[in-house]
Every structure is written in C-alpha cells, then in structure tokens.
Design a protein around this motif. Structure first.
Motif, PDB file in Angstrom:
ATOM      1  N   ASP A   1      -1.867  -6.229   3.411  1.00 49.71           N
ATOM      2  CA  ASP A   1      -0.950  -7.943   2.974  1.00 49.71           C
ATOM      3  C   ASP A   1       0.302  -6.803   3.034  1.00 49.71           C
ATOM      4  OD1 ASP A   1      -0.443  -5.631   1.605  1.00 49.71           O
ATOM      5  OD2 ASP A   1      -1.904  -6.322  -0.103  1.00 49.71           O
ATOM      6  N   SER A   2       1.290  -7.309   1.785  1.00 45.75           N
ATOM      7  CA  SER A   2       3.157  -6.876   2.160  1.00 45.75           C
ATOM      8  C   SER A   2       2.849  -5.801   1.926  1.00 45.75           C
ATOM      9  CB  SER A   2       3.706  -8.548   1.529  1.00 45.75           C
ATOM     10  OG  SER A   2       2.902  -8.342   0.325  1.00 45.75           O
ATOM     11  N   LEU A   3       1.991  -5.211   1.037  1.00 39.07           N
ATOM     12  CA  LEU A   3       1.700  -3.608   0.495  1.00 39.07           C
ATOM     13  C   LEU A   3       1.827  -2.575   2.365  1.00 39.07           C
ATOM     14  CD1 LEU A   3       0.888  -3.602  -2.888  1.00 39.07           C
ATOM     15  CD2 LEU A   3       3.050  -4.018  -2.575  1.00 39.07           C
TER      16      LEU A   3
ATOM     17  N   ASN B   1       1.218  -3.134   5.097  1.00 44.32           N
ATOM     18  CA  ASN B   1       2.049  -3.877   6.203  1.00 44.32           C
ATOM     19  C   ASN B   1       3.465  -2.714   6.555  1.00 44.32           C
ATOM     20  OD1 ASN B   1       2.307  -5.527   8.406  1.00 44.32           O
ATOM     21  ND2 ASN B   1       4.360  -6.161   7.724  1.00 44.32           N
ATOM     22  N   ILE B   2       3.978  -2.789   6.108  1.00 45.47           N
ATOM     23  CA  ILE B   2       4.839  -1.199   6.177  1.00 45.47           C
ATOM     24  C   ILE B   2       3.923   0.056   6.389  1.00 45.47           C
ATOM     25  CG2 ILE B   2       6.208   0.106   4.885  1.00 45.47           C
ATOM     26  CD1 ILE B   2       7.485  -2.812   5.326  1.00 45.47           C
ATOM     27  N   ARG B   3       3.165   0.441   5.922  1.00 45.21           N
ATOM     28  CA  ARG B   3       2.532   1.594   5.761  1.00 45.21           C
ATOM     29  C   ARG B   3       1.820   1.804   7.420  1.00 45.21           C
ATOM     30  NH1 ARG B   3      -2.046   1.959   1.978  1.00 45.21           N
ATOM     31  NH2 ARG B   3      -2.741   3.979   3.243  1.00 45.21           N
TER      32      ARG B   3
ATOM     33  N   ILE C   1       2.940   0.246   9.612  1.00 49.12           N
ATOM     34  CA  ILE C   1       3.766   0.230  10.866  1.00 49.12           C
ATOM     35  C   ILE C   1       4.937   1.574  11.193  1.00 49.12           C
ATOM     36  CG2 ILE C   1       6.238  -1.389  11.068  1.00 49.12           C
ATOM     37  CD1 ILE C   1       4.567  -3.149  11.521  1.00 49.12           C
ATOM     38  N   ALA C   2       4.301   1.992   9.670  1.00 49.59           N
ATOM     39  CA  ALA C   2       5.555   4.156   9.558  1.00 49.59           C
ATOM     40  C   ALA C   2       4.196   4.314  10.546  1.00 49.59           C
ATOM     41  CB  ALA C   2       5.545   3.983   8.259  1.00 49.59           C
TER      42      ALA C   2
END
Lengths: 80, 479
Positions: A38-40, A42-44, A46-47
């Motif tokens: 999910d969008s939460l 997603n950032i992890r 990518i990082a």
C-alpha cells in the motif's frame, strides 16, 4: 547487472519489507497484485531498493513507474 | 442554490432539456452558462473569484508548459502554487491567522488590535483551489498537457454539479470528457436518476431528520446528560455520511444524466477495519488528493528516516487534511487524531500479523469494525463542535448517567421519527451491502416495465412522504 538478477534481489526486498515469504514478483506485478503493498509500504520498498542497489530515484521517476519491471529497468539504468 | 431546492430542480430540468435539444457543438456552452448562473445565484462575488481563479490556473498551466527547462518550470510552478494558496489562505484562514498571531503577540507583552475581523468566505473555495492545484501539479509533473481551450478549461473548473462540494476532479479524468461528444443515453440517464433518488433519500429522510436534533445537542452540550451526549456522538457519523454521500450521489447522478462521469467519493466506509482503510473509503477524492500531492512527496523526501519519515509525512498530511475543513484548532486536532491512529496502526499491523493465528476470526473482524467506528465518532467531536472547551466537556461527561431511560436517549425525537429513521438507516446500509454483492439495478432492469415503474414511484412516494424538506444546507457546503 542482468534484469533477472535485479528482479530476484528486488523480490527478496519485497518479502522482507512486506513480511510475506510467498511473494513472487514478475515484471508485470503491480501494487494491486499484492495486498500488503500500500502507499505506506511503498515508500519503505523504494527506500530499501535504493539502499540495496545504491541508487537514488527522483519522485517524478517513481510516480511514472507502472510496474515492478519498470522499477527494475530504472535500477539497471542507474547502476549501468 | 443547493441541490435539494426548487431553484436547483428548475435549473437542472431546464439545462437537461436544452442540453439534448441543441446541436452537440453547443452543449458545453449550456453547461458553462448554467454553471455561471448556479455559482452567481448566491453572490456575484463567488462567481468573480471562481472565474478569476480559473483564469489564473489556466494561464499558469500554459506558462509552465511553455518551457522544457526544469529549473524554470519549477520557478513558475512554485509561483503559481503560492498564488493559489494565497487566495485560499486569505479568504479562508485570514481570521484564524490574525487571531493566533494576535494572541502570540499579546503573550510577548505587546498591544494588538485586530483590524479585519471577518473575510467573506466564497462557496466551494477549498474544492476548486484544490482542483486547480491538482491541475498545476499534473502539468508540472508532465502527466497532463496544459489545456489550451479556455471554455473547456472553464467547464473543468466551474461545472455546477461538482462545484460546491466536489468530488475534486483530476484533469486526466474530466478534461477528456469535456471534449467527448455527448449523446443522449437512456441507460446512463436512468442510472443518474436512480442515484439522485438515493441521494435524496439519504439527505431528506436520514440526514435532515437527524440534523435538527444533533445540531441542538452539539450547540449546547451542557444542557444534555452524558447518555444523550453518547447517543449523539454515536449517531453523528451516520448523519454526516448520509448528508455528504447523499450530496455526492446527487452530484454524480446529475452529471451522469448530462454525460459526465464524476469520481466516486465513498465506498462503504463503515465496514473499514482500520482508520487507514477508512480513509481509503471516506471522501476518497480528497483523501487520494492528499495522498498523491502531500503524503507521497513528503514521505519520499524523508524516506531515509525509515518509519519516522512515514510517520512525519502522515501526521503533516492529516493535519493539513483537517485544516482543509476549516480555520480552527479543532480541525487541526481532528486531522492529527486520524494521522496518529494511522501511525499506531502501522505498528499494530505488525503485531497482529505475529498473532494472526489468534486474531483472524470473524469476531476479531467485527471488533475491528466497531473499534474503527468508535475512534472516528470520537474524533468527529472536534469536527462538529466549534469550541474546544465543549469537546472537552463532552468527552468528560460521555459516560455519566449511563442508566438513562429511553425517554432521555431518544433526544426528544418523536417515536414515529425514530421508527422512520431506524428503518431508513437500516435500508441504506442493507442496500449498500446488497449492491456490493449483487447487481441490484441490473436485476431490476430485467423485470417487466410495470414492475420497474411501480418501484420507482414507490421510491419517489417514500421520499415525499417521509422526507424533511426543511431548508437544511449540506454540511460540506461550509468548506
């Protein structure tokens, strides 16, 4: 680095971040195919991908990605 | 002019008749003229500001698109963004900023006399400024080409079915529809009429009946017992949902009759098992807007902070979402509660997955749905009540006098109204459940003509018999 190898290593990152050992990414996989993506998270993801391959994406590059295949191609271009 | 008014009904019928009677090339002009009448009907100032903003957005888009150099595009985009935010801040937050700056200056020991106490609040400003910003970002990100046809762009900005309270449309969804040829479509028209009927049912039978009594309770909380405050707190989410989703149904239905497909705004929010999921189902055009344009850029910039970066982005995003609703600290707290609960839920998800063997049954799901509803109900106190002291009073007295009698907890409503309301609320939720499982309207379409029209007349009869036609505004008009 070969695209298949990038996909395989990305798969390991997804399994770890999303805490799901059953994930099997293909180049056409999208967020709608994996419940935990999910969008939460997603950032992890990518990082962790950036850290693992030692690359940096711009926000606009990430927003344009349509699936895992394009993410792996993006990584390949940056490490070439 | 509100949707549940005779003025709007007359305007809509007139527009519908003219729209399909004239040549297709002129149809967008009919909608544009109707939009101008609709916006200017209440005050010419609303129209002047909306049109000026649309011109500003239109020009800014072309200006950004003119250059390929990243730095120059960024400078123009930043300038345009600041100009749009300045309009919003001046008209919506000036009083709030002045009061808070004044209070701060007084704390420092200086004298301060506020000079401007009241700035006129234009209708729909939060919605159309956010739509403008969405357009500018999409053009800046090269996801959308700048629109060069002014009438088309004006219709995107001013279309009367979505102007007052959304849905907040993205240019990629709406602009191609403006350019598409519109022909009368029976299926689409009957779909639109059914949605309007559902919207009126929600608004007139549920929301309006609850509005009077709940407005009284929340306006003078000290006059009510703890049990009454508890009942009001638990019912308010249903009133808000019936009101806003009712408005949205009418907006989407009316637009469908005129050949436009607006974005969905609700997806059965009260079955959400977490506040995170709730915000994917409640006021979706706003929550996806803040996700795409505030949360993701913020979280991406702070991705090296790990979980802290995500938490920071969530908190800032939801505080801004709260502030979008209005200029008060209560709205900021409302947003901060949503953000904080979502941050907590990120950790809770990990914990729950470790214990998934014990925490995955039907009862755990029911517990989660109730828990989510209760958290949202409590947070809505900050949304509904203006004074922080009154919210605090409600929270402190919520469980006083729990042994209250039926006479007390019915909040002064007549038995007849309670029966109608209970049935209507049950019917609304059952319809949404059944419609998600089966294609109810598709099944109805296959029934004989006499059966279908008897059913339609029955729905209209129910709305006219039990609806409260008192002049009650839609709650989201104030934003």
């Amino acid at each position: 680095m070969e695209l298949n190898q990038i996909l395989e290593e990305t798969n390991q990152i997804f399994k770890h971040v999303l805490n799901n050992p059953n994930i099997c990414l293909t180049s056409t996989t999208t967020a709608s195919d994996i419940d935990e993506w999910d969008s939460l998270n997603n950032i992890r993801l990518i990082a962790d991908v950036e850290q693992h391959f030692n690359v940096k994406f711009k926000l606009r590059e990430i927003l344009k990605l349509k699936n895992v295949g394009e993410l792996c191609e993006g990584v390949q271009k940056k490490i070439a | 002019m509100i949707f549940n008014s005779w003025e709007f009904a007359s305007l809509f019928i007139l527009v519908f008749g003219v729209f399909y009677a004239i040549v297709p090339q002129l149809r967008k002009w009919v909608l544009l003229i109707a939009s101008v009448i609709f916006i200017g009907f209440n005050h010419w100032g609303y129209l002047a500001l909306a049109v000026s903003t649309a011109f500003l957005t239109f020009g800014s888009g072309i200006w950004i698109d003119k250059y390929s150099d990243d730095k120059r595009r960024q400078r123009i985009f930043t300038f345009s963004l600041v100009a749009h935010l300045a309009i919003l801040i001046f008209f919506k937050y000036f009083g709030f900023l002045e009061a808070n700056v004044g209070a701060f200056i007084k704390i420092l020991g200086f004298k301060w006399d506020p000079t401007i106490t009241n700035v006129f609040l234009p209708l729909g400003i939060s919605f159309y400024i956010f739509q403008s910003i969405s357009y500018l970002i999409e053009v800046y990100w090269e996801e959308q080409e700048a629109e060069r046809n002014l009438p088309d762009f004006m219709l995107y900005m001013l279309f009367f079915m979505k102007f007052l309270s959304g849905p907040i449309e993205r240019p990629g969804n709406f602009l191609p529809q403006v350019k598409a040829k519109k022909v009368f479509n029976y299926t689409q028209t009957s779909y639109g009429l059914r949605l309007i009927a559902i919207g009126l049912f929600k608004k007139l039978i549920i929301a309006n009946h609850l509005a009077g009594v709940l407005n009284e309770v929340f306006a003078s909380v000290q006059d009510y017992s703890g049990a009454q405050l508890l009942v009001a707190t638990l019912i308010y989410p249903i009133q808000l949902y019936a009101d806003f989703s009712g408005y949205t149904d009418i907006a989407i239905g009316g637009a469908a009759i005129l050949g436009y497909q607006l974005s969905p705004n609700f997806n059965r929010p009260f079955i959400a098992e977490t506040i995170t999921d709730f915000w994917r189902r409640w006021h979706m055009s706003l929550s996806f807007w803040v996700k795409d344009y505030i949360y993701e850029p913020l979280a991406f910039n702070k991705r090296s902070w790990g979980v802290w970066g995500i938490s920071y982005a969530l908190l800032v995003t939801f505080i801004l979402l709260g502030l979008w609703h209005g200029d008060s600290w209560n709205f900021i707290i409302y947003g901060a509660i949503q953000g904080s609960v979502i941050i907590y839920e990120m950790q809770r998800t990990k914990w729950c997955s470790q214990w998934s063997k014990y925490l995955s049954g039907k009862w755990f799901k029911v517990y989660n749905i109730i828990r989510t509803y209760l958290i949202f109900s409590a947070s809505l106190l900050f949304f509904k009540i203006e004074k922080f002291a009154d919210v605090s009073y409600v929270l402190r007295h919520l469980f006083d006098g729990i042994r209250a009698t039926y006479k007390e907890i019915n909040l002064g409503m007549r038995d007849h109204n309670i029966i109608v309301l209970s049935l209507a609320i049950g019917l609304m939720f059952f319809y949404e459940y059944a419609n998600s499982k089966w294609d109810l309207w598709g099944k109805l379409e296959k029934r004989p003509l006499i059966f279908r029209w008897s059913f339609y007349y029955l729905v209209v009869f129910i709305i006219f018999s039990f609806g409260d036609f008192g002049a009650t505004d839609f709650i989201y008009l104030q934003f």
